[in-house]
Design a protein around this motif. Structure first.
Motif, PDB file in Angstrom:
ATOM      1  N   ARG A 102      -2.546   4.287  -0.530  1.00 15.41           N
ATOM      2  CA  ARG A 102      -1.454   3.623   0.171  1.00 15.41           C
ATOM      3  C   ARG A 102      -1.899   2.250   0.665  1.00 15.41           C
ATOM      4  NH1 ARG A 102       0.436   6.887   4.956  1.00 15.41           N
ATOM      5  NH2 ARG A 102       1.156   8.286   3.315  1.00 15.41           N
ATOM      6  N   LYS A 103      -3.117   2.160   1.140  1.00 17.22           N
ATOM      7  CA  LYS A 103      -3.637   0.883   1.616  1.00 17.22           C
ATOM      8  C   LYS A 103      -3.759  -0.115   0.462  1.00 17.22           C
ATOM      9  CE  LYS A 103      -7.320  -0.964   4.485  1.00 17.22           C
ATOM     10  NZ  LYS A 103      -8.566  -0.669   5.179  1.00 17.22           N
ATOM     11  N   ARG A 105      -1.895  -0.160  -2.229  1.00 13.49           N
ATOM     12  CA  ARG A 105      -0.535  -0.580  -2.582  1.00 13.49           C
ATOM     13  C   ARG A 105      -0.010  -1.605  -1.591  1.00 13.49           C
ATOM     14  NH1 ARG A 105       1.296   5.209  -3.710  1.00 13.49           N
ATOM     15  NH2 ARG A 105       1.391   5.141  -1.471  1.00 13.49           N
ATOM     16  N   GLN A 106      -0.335  -1.441  -0.328  1.00 13.64           N
ATOM     17  CA  GLN A 106       0.138  -2.381   0.682  1.00 13.64           C
ATOM     18  C   GLN A 106      -0.561  -3.726   0.554  1.00 13.64           C
ATOM     19  OE1 GLN A 106      -0.367  -0.402   4.406  1.00 13.64           O
ATOM     20  NE2 GLN A 106       1.520   0.777   4.217  1.00 13.64           N
ATOM     21  N   THR A 109       1.133  -6.318  -1.867  1.00 18.56           N
ATOM     22  CA  THR A 109       2.273  -7.115  -1.408  1.00 18.56           C
ATOM     23  C   THR A 109       1.763  -8.320  -0.631  1.00 18.56           C
ATOM     24  OG1 THR A 109       2.458  -5.847   0.635  1.00 18.56           O
ATOM     25  CG2 THR A 109       3.745  -5.076  -1.256  1.00 18.56           C
TER      26      THR A 109
END
Length: 132
Positions: A102-103, A105-106, A109
């Motif tokens: 998740r980190k 993927r963040q 952005t």
């Protein structure tokens, strides 16, 4: 059927298969891999329910079912501390892997700082103010 033919078939089934791209595809081993969270949850429930069921067999414990639940919870907690270290470590590793994914993927952005810097640069440029 000859015994050699049977052995040959078994050996051929154990060989890894390759797909069109040449990558090795996993072979079916007959085992289903459950998520570690499910395994740990089921084992923790069993660590509570089995002692609870055994204690409910005693007549005095049927009368004081709340005391039976407390004793079963204490026994289940003790059993999980002693015997469920590996499933707990597996759950912790899977949670850490999810959090890392998740980190990642963040980080893909654009952060807010980059957007703000770009807006500030655009406001400072002479084209934005109309001065030439």
């Amino acid at each position: 059927m000859k015994p050699d033919a049977v052995e040959r078939v078994v050996v051929e089934l154990r060989l890894p298969r390759r797909d069109r791209a040449g990558l090795q595809t996993p072979t079916y081993t007959g085992r289903v891999k459950l998520p570690p969270v499910v395994v740990y949850t089921v084992l923790r429930l069993l660590a509570f329910l089995v002692p609870f069921g055994i204690l409910m067999l005693f007549p005095i414990m049927r009368e004081y079912y709340w005391l039976t639940a407390i004793f079963a919870a204490l026994i289940g907690f003790s059993l999980s501390l002693l015997f469920l270290r590996r499933p707990l470590a597996d759950v912790s590793a899977s949670v850490a892997a999810r959090r890392a994914a998740r980190k990642d993927r963040q980080q893909d952005t654009r952060p807010d700082e980059d957007v703000e810097d770009q807006a500030a640069d655009a406001a400072r440029s002479p084209e934005a103010s109309g001065d030439r």
